[in-house]
Write a protein that holds these residues in place. Structure first.
Motif, PDB file in Angstrom:
ATOM      1  N   ARG A  15       0.824  -1.201   0.000  1.00 27.64           N
ATOM      2  CA  ARG A  15       0.000   0.000   0.000  1.00 27.64           C
ATOM      3  C   ARG A  15       0.863   1.258   0.000  1.00 27.64           C
ATOM      4  O   ARG A  15       1.971   1.266   0.538  1.00 27.64           O
ATOM      5  CB  ARG A  15      -0.933   0.030   1.214  1.00 27.64           C
ATOM      6  CG  ARG A  15      -1.959  -1.111   1.271  1.00 27.64           C
ATOM      7  CD  ARG A  15      -2.988  -0.960   0.160  1.00 27.64           C
ATOM      8  NE  ARG A  15      -4.100  -1.899   0.289  1.00 27.64           N
ATOM      9  CZ  ARG A  15      -4.157  -3.068  -0.329  1.00 27.64           C
ATOM     10  NH1 ARG A  15      -3.135  -3.460  -1.096  1.00 27.64           N
ATOM     11  NH2 ARG A  15      -5.210  -3.853  -0.196  1.00 27.64           N
ATOM     12  N   ILE A  16       0.327   2.331  -0.581  1.00 29.22           N
ATOM     13  CA  ILE A  16       1.011   3.624  -0.621  1.00 29.22           C
ATOM     14  C   ILE A  16       0.138   4.660   0.073  1.00 29.22           C
ATOM     15  O   ILE A  16      -0.964   4.963  -0.393  1.00 29.22           O
ATOM     16  CB  ILE A  16       1.281   4.077  -2.069  1.00 29.22           C
ATOM     17  CG1 ILE A  16       2.088   3.027  -2.825  1.00 29.22           C
ATOM     18  CG2 ILE A  16       2.012   5.422  -2.074  1.00 29.22           C
ATOM     19  CD1 ILE A  16       2.181   3.289  -4.323  1.00 29.22           C
ATOM     20  N   PRO A  17       0.576   5.224   1.217  1.00 26.62           N
ATOM     21  CA  PRO A  17      -0.187   6.296   1.865  1.00 26.62           C
ATOM     22  C   PRO A  17      -0.280   7.509   0.936  1.00 26.62           C
ATOM     23  O   PRO A  17       0.749   7.986   0.440  1.00 26.62           O
ATOM     24  CB  PRO A  17       0.633   6.613   3.121  1.00 26.62           C
ATOM     25  CG  PRO A  17       1.555   5.459   3.295  1.00 26.62           C
ATOM     26  CD  PRO A  17       1.817   4.900   1.936  1.00 26.62           C
ATOM     27  N   THR A  18      -1.486   7.985   0.700  1.00 26.52           N
ATOM     28  CA  THR A  18      -1.696   9.028  -0.308  1.00 26.52           C
ATOM     29  C   THR A  18      -2.628  10.109   0.222  1.00 26.52           C
ATOM     30  O   THR A  18      -3.614   9.813   0.905  1.00 26.52           O
ATOM     31  CB  THR A  18      -2.297   8.436  -1.586  1.00 26.52           C
ATOM     32  OG1 THR A  18      -1.469   7.345  -2.031  1.00 26.52           O
ATOM     33  CG2 THR A  18      -2.368   9.476  -2.692  1.00 26.52           C
ATOM     34  N   CYS A  19      -2.307  11.354  -0.095  1.00 29.14           N
ATOM     35  CA  CYS A  19      -3.144  12.496   0.255  1.00 29.14           C
ATOM     36  C   CYS A  19      -3.686  13.133  -1.023  1.00 29.14           C
ATOM     37  O   CYS A  19      -2.910  13.614  -1.861  1.00 29.14           O
ATOM     38  CB  CYS A  19      -2.339  13.522   1.049  1.00 29.14           C
ATOM     39  SG  CYS A  19      -3.243  15.041   1.401  1.00 29.14           S
ATOM     40  N   GLU A  31     -14.672  25.177   1.413  1.00 35.58           N
ATOM     41  CA  GLU A  31     -13.310  24.643   1.359  1.00 35.58           C
ATOM     42  C   GLU A  31     -13.327  23.118   1.317  1.00 35.58           C
ATOM     43  O   GLU A  31     -14.092  22.462   2.025  1.00 35.58           O
ATOM     44  CB  GLU A  31     -12.521  25.115   2.577  1.00 35.58           C
ATOM     45  CG  GLU A  31     -11.069  24.676   2.546  1.00 35.58           C
ATOM     46  CD  GLU A  31     -10.294  25.181   3.751  1.00 35.58           C
ATOM     47  OE1 GLU A  31      -9.103  24.818   3.875  1.00 35.58           O
ATOM     48  OE2 GLU A  31     -10.878  25.914   4.570  1.00 35.58           O
ATOM     49  N   ALA A  32     -12.492  22.567   0.467  1.00 34.21           N
ATOM     50  CA  ALA A  32     -12.400  21.111   0.326  1.00 34.21           C
ATOM     51  C   ALA A  32     -11.269  20.581   1.183  1.00 34.21           C
ATOM     52  O   ALA A  32     -10.102  20.953   0.999  1.00 34.21           O
ATOM     53  CB  ALA A  32     -12.164  20.749  -1.140  1.00 34.21           C
ATOM     54  N   GLU A  33     -11.609  19.707   2.122  1.00 29.18           N
ATOM     55  CA  GLU A  33     -10.600  19.088   2.970  1.00 29.18           C
ATOM     56  C   GLU A  33      -9.862  18.004   2.189  1.00 29.18           C
ATOM     57  O   GLU A  33     -10.428  17.351   1.311  1.00 29.18           O
ATOM     58  CB  GLU A  33     -11.254  18.475   4.207  1.00 29.18           C
ATOM     59  CG  GLU A  33     -11.908  19.486   5.136  1.00 29.18           C
ATOM     60  CD  GLU A  33     -10.888  20.381   5.819  1.00 29.18           C
ATOM     61  OE1 GLU A  33      -9.743  19.911   6.036  1.00 29.18           O
ATOM     62  OE2 GLU A  33     -11.223  21.537   6.134  1.00 29.18           O
ATOM     63  N   PRO A  34      -8.595  17.769   2.490  1.00 31.88           N
ATOM     64  CA  PRO A  34      -7.859  16.668   1.826  1.00 31.88           C
ATOM     65  C   PRO A  34      -8.498  15.331   2.165  1.00 31.88           C
ATOM     66  O   PRO A  34      -9.201  15.194   3.174  1.00 31.88           O
ATOM     67  CB  PRO A  34      -6.451  16.776   2.410  1.00 31.88           C
ATOM     68  CG  PRO A  34      -6.353  18.151   2.970  1.00 31.88           C
ATOM     69  CD  PRO A  34      -7.735  18.520   3.417  1.00 31.88           C
ATOM     70  N   TYR A  35      -8.218  14.345   1.332  1.00 34.04           N
ATOM     71  CA  TYR A  35      -8.729  12.992   1.571  1.00 34.04           C
ATOM     72  C   TYR A  35      -7.548  12.030   1.556  1.00 34.04           C
ATOM     73  O   TYR A  35      -6.747  12.027   0.618  1.00 34.04           O
ATOM     74  CB  TYR A  35      -9.741  12.597   0.495  1.00 34.04           C
ATOM     75  CG  TYR A  35     -10.494  11.325   0.824  1.00 34.04           C
ATOM     76  CD1 TYR A  35     -11.620  11.354   1.631  1.00 34.04           C
ATOM     77  CD2 TYR A  35     -10.068  10.089   0.324  1.00 34.04           C
ATOM     78  CE1 TYR A  35     -12.317  10.195   1.949  1.00 34.04           C
ATOM     79  CE2 TYR A  35     -10.753   8.917   0.638  1.00 34.04           C
ATOM     80  CZ  TYR A  35     -11.875   8.983   1.448  1.00 34.04           C
ATOM     81  OH  TYR A  35     -12.554   7.843   1.759  1.00 34.04           O
TER      82      TYR A  35
END
Length: 268
Positions: A15-19, A31-35
């Motif tokens: 798995r690759i942790p991704t923002c 405002e759009a929060e990161p996911y």
């Protein structure tokens, strides 16, 4: 098929942790929060980003939404490359989590293929499986499989089901003992050059003298620039000298890159 199930599972569950962040030029109502998401290396972006799309659609108006696409530091990400290849290709030297920008407008037609539905991903995936089997078994295994077998293989990948996928993929990894291996090793080495995005040639698992080929042998023949002057890879210590048949059986459909090569994957 003699395999190491622990290795297969380790490859599958990589798995690759991704923002994911929304492009600031997108029109939003708030405002759009990161996911944040753990992306499976062996899958494709369209298969694992439904939650990302739903998250950002909450802050957008319907009329401002077109086809979703992704980029990393200004480079559009090709959906038909496995996620692990994309990461190794563009972000292997960056700090985690991997930062991906989400767009809903201005689709880059020159750089990306359109992917309106997951059926496009399925067609691409099955094409790769058939191409690999043509190299390994003269297409005999794929042709003997029924439509439901193809569907099980695809659904296993789409739904991230290791046992479902490998119950069928195991057939593609088998070969008669007396033959000692596949006809050819299906591989692809991705490059950053636009004129030749990847290297893909015929390569047998055994030399004319009967010696098993290794990953080192393949790199030496296909891209000698990946090797140092003394004939070694700079960062990989053991893998290049492992039997290529062993690598193929255990890393089937992986996207683990040899160093100094932008990225590589074993197909099917």
């Amino acid at each position: 098929m003699a395999d190491d199930k622990d290795v297969l599972r380790d490859v599958w569950f990589g798995r690759i942790p991704t923002c994911f962040t929304l492009n600031p030029d997108e029109v939003t109502e708030r405002e759009a929060e990161p996911y944040y998401l753990l992306l499976p290396r062996v899958s494709y972006l369209p298969l694992v980003t439904d939650k990302v799309k739903k998250h950002f659609l909450k802050v957008m108006r319907t009329e401002d939404v077109e086809e979703m696409w992704f980029e990393h530091e200004g480079t559009p990400l090709k959906w038909h490359y496995p996620i692990g290849v994309l990461f190794d290709f563009h972000a292997s030297n960056t700090v985690l989590p991997w930062s991906i920008t989400v767009h809903f407008k201005n689709f880059p037609d020159v750089d990306l293929l359109h992917c309106p539905t997951n059926s496009m991903v399925e067609a691409h995936f099955m094409s790769s499986i058939k191409e690999a089997d043509a190299l390994k078994h003269k297409s005999q295994v794929v042709n003997d499989m029924q439509k439901k077998d193809h569907k099980q293989l695809w659904m296993g990948l789409q739904n991230d089901k290791f046992d479902q996928f490998w119950a069928m993929n195991r057939k593609l990894m088998e070969y008669p003992t007396e033959e000692g291996g596949f006809r050819y090793i299906p591989f692809r080495i991705y490059q950053t050059t636009n004129d030749r995005p990847f290297i893909q040639r015929l390569f047998r698992p055994v030399s004319t003298e009967g010696n098993p080929h290794t990953l080192f042998d393949l790199l030496k023949e296909m891209c000698p620039d990946a090797l140092t002057k003394d004939g070694c890879l700079q960062h990989l210590l053991c893998l290049p000298w492992t039997s290529f048949m062993s690598l193929t059986l255990n890393l089937c459909f992986s996207s683990s890159p040899p160093p100094k090569v932008e990225s590589a994957s074993l197909l099917g």
